[in-house]
Design an enzyme around this catalytic site. Structure first.
Site, PDB file in Angstrom:
ATOM      1  CG  HIS A 130       3.755  -1.680  -8.737  1.00  0.00           C
ATOM      2  ND1 HIS A 130       2.427  -1.512  -9.094  1.00  0.00           N
ATOM      3  CD2 HIS A 130       3.775  -1.692  -7.382  1.00  0.00           C
ATOM      4  CE1 HIS A 130       1.688  -1.472  -8.000  1.00  0.00           C
ATOM      5  NE2 HIS A 130       2.479  -1.553  -6.941  1.00  0.00           N
ATOM      6  CG  LEU A 138       1.278  -5.603 -10.579  1.00  0.00           C
ATOM      7  CD1 LEU A 138       1.666  -4.538 -11.597  1.00  0.00           C
ATOM      8  CD2 LEU A 138       2.340  -6.684 -10.568  1.00  0.00           C
ATOM      9  CG  ASP A 157      -3.963  -0.838  -0.934  1.00  0.00           C
ATOM     10  OD1 ASP A 157      -3.475  -1.726  -0.220  1.00  0.00           O
ATOM     11  OD2 ASP A 157      -3.323  -0.263  -1.836  1.00  0.00           O
ATOM     12  CD  GLN A 162       0.556   4.701   4.975  1.00  0.00           C
ATOM     13  OE1 GLN A 162       0.270   5.841   4.643  1.00  0.00           O
ATOM     14  NE2 GLN A 162       0.268   3.667   4.189  1.00  0.00           N
ATOM     15  CG  HIS A 169       2.117   2.780  -8.130  1.00  0.00           C
ATOM     16  ND1 HIS A 169       3.066   1.879  -7.732  1.00  0.00           N
ATOM     17  CD2 HIS A 169       1.427   3.120  -7.011  1.00  0.00           C
ATOM     18  CE1 HIS A 169       2.968   1.671  -6.421  1.00  0.00           C
ATOM     19  NE2 HIS A 169       1.980   2.413  -5.969  1.00  0.00           N
ATOM     20  CD  GLN A 212      -4.884   3.215   1.021  1.00  0.00           C
ATOM     21  OE1 GLN A 212      -4.024   3.139   1.870  1.00  0.00           O
ATOM     22  NE2 GLN A 212      -4.581   3.291  -0.259  1.00  0.00           N
ATOM     23  CB  SER A 265       5.611  -1.099  -3.307  1.00  0.00           C
ATOM     24  OG  SER A 265       4.927  -0.180  -4.133  1.00  0.00           O
ATOM     25  NE  ARG A 266       4.490  -3.714   3.256  1.00  0.00           N
ATOM     26  CZ  ARG A 266       3.602  -2.752   3.495  1.00  0.00           C
ATOM     27  NH1 ARG A 266       2.505  -2.682   2.777  1.00  0.00           N
ATOM     28  NH2 ARG A 266       3.826  -1.854   4.437  1.00  0.00           N
TER      29      ARG A 266
HETATM   30  O1  PAF Z   1      -1.765   3.210  -0.779  1.00  0.00           O
HETATM   31  C1  PAF Z   1      -0.727   3.829  -0.471  1.00  0.00           C
HETATM   32  O2  PAF Z   1       0.301   3.748  -1.144  1.00  0.00           O
HETATM   33  C2  PAF Z   1      -0.708   4.694   0.781  1.00  0.00           C
HETATM   34  O3  PAF Z   1      -1.473   4.134   1.792  1.00  0.00           O
HETATM   35  C3  PAF Z   1      -1.135   6.153   0.501  1.00  0.00           C
HETATM   36  C4  PAF Z   1      -2.575   6.228   0.052  1.00  0.00           C
HETATM   37  C5  PAF Z   1      -0.226   6.755  -0.541  1.00  0.00           C
HETATM   38  C6  PAF Z   1      -1.005   6.969   1.794  1.00  0.00           C
HETATM   39  O4  PAF Z   1       0.295   6.971   2.268  1.00  0.00           O
END
Ligand code: PAF
Length: 266
Positions: free
Chosen positions: A35, A185, A151, A62, A38, A154, A187-188
């Site tokens: 989207h 935004l 994220d 994951q 990205h 993350q 993807s979910r």
């Molecule tokens: O953020 C994400 O889309 C995922 O966690 C990643 C970093 C591509 C790892 O699969």
């Protein structure tokens, strides 16, 4: 159209060619269903590197056993077009067997941070993320890798992994991209029904309520988190957590079968 590379061998050939020509590599790891968020990562990578590689890989490691691995949106042709339009030079879309051949049993664990917040609700999630991201780094050898701040946990976990394991890559944080109504935004978001989609911006509004609480003279992390929960309690979102952590106010909530996360600087 830019090439789609499906195997580690083909990727190695491409990356070696770029390296031999002294081209810098920007890497945007994704799980596809791309989207505008990205696209912002890819555009930033294209501005700062000679070549950009986008990976599209829905990483089974994951996802928990009761999570949405099978339902996760997959859209290779559209992703391919979006990556190319945003400035990528190639797309890497390996299969799960290519990434995790039979006998695979090594994992990366960023201890402590991985068990908090999202990690508490998704046991093993960050172990899966750290493992695939380190594998991707080892396959791509990027100079810079681009991750969205939506994220936040993350990003912080991967920064620690890079530092602790002496990984030779610079992680670049890129700000959250939002819809006009404030929804971050993701993807979910594609999995939301029209009614859920209308309700979803309540998460961002709840974080703003937390931020307003933070501006009060006697605000504490606890009262800020409580303000977020209070704001969510009158909505169709079910709060999982709200917390002040490393300069951010973070929250996660479920809306029907979809889990949403968001954060604001505080
Ligand atoms: O953020 C994400 O889309 C995922 O966690 C990643 C970093 C591509 C790892 O699969």
């Amino acid at each position: 159209m830019i090439p789609v590379v499906r195997t580690k061998k083909a990727l190695a050939r491409l990356v070696t060619r770029w390296r031999e020509n002294r081209l810098s590599i920007g890497f945007v790891p994704t799980m596809g269903a791309l989207h505008a968020g990205h696209a912002a990562l890819v555009r930033r990578a294209a501005a700062e590197n000679d070549r950009v590689l986008v990976s599209l890989f829905v990483n089974p490691l994951q996802f928990g056993p009761h999570e949405d691995y099978n339902r996760y949106p997959r859209a290779l042709p559209a992703d391919h077009r979006l990556a190319a339009a945003a400035g990528a030079a190639a797309v890497y879309a390996p299969s799960a067997e290519e990434m995790y051949p039979k006998g695979f049993h090594t994992h990366v664990e960023v201890e402590g941070l991985s068990d908090l917040y999202c990690g508490k609700y998704r046991p093993g999630h960050f172990r899966g993320v750290a493992t695939v991201v380190l594998k991707l780094f080892n396959q791509v050898h990027p100079d810079r890798a681009y991750f969205g701040e939506k994220d936040w946990q993350q990003v912080r976990i991967l920064e620690d992994m890079i530092r602790d394991l002496d990984v030779n890559v610079t992680l670049v944080r890129v700000g959250i991209v939002r819809e006009k109504d404030g929804l971050a935004l993701s993807s979910r978001n594609a999995s939301l029904s029209p009614a859920e989609r209308r309700a979803a911006p309540a998460l961002r509004r709840a974080l703003e309520a937390g931020r307003r609480e933070a501006q009060r003279p006697h605000a504490r992390a606890r009262t800020i988190a409580a303000a977020v929960r209070r704001a969510l309690s009158g909505t169709s979102l079910k709060a999982q957590y709200a917390a002040v952590w490393k300069g951010r106010l973070l929250a996660a909530a479920t809306l029907g079968r979809t889990r949403l996360i968001d954060n604001l600087p505080i």
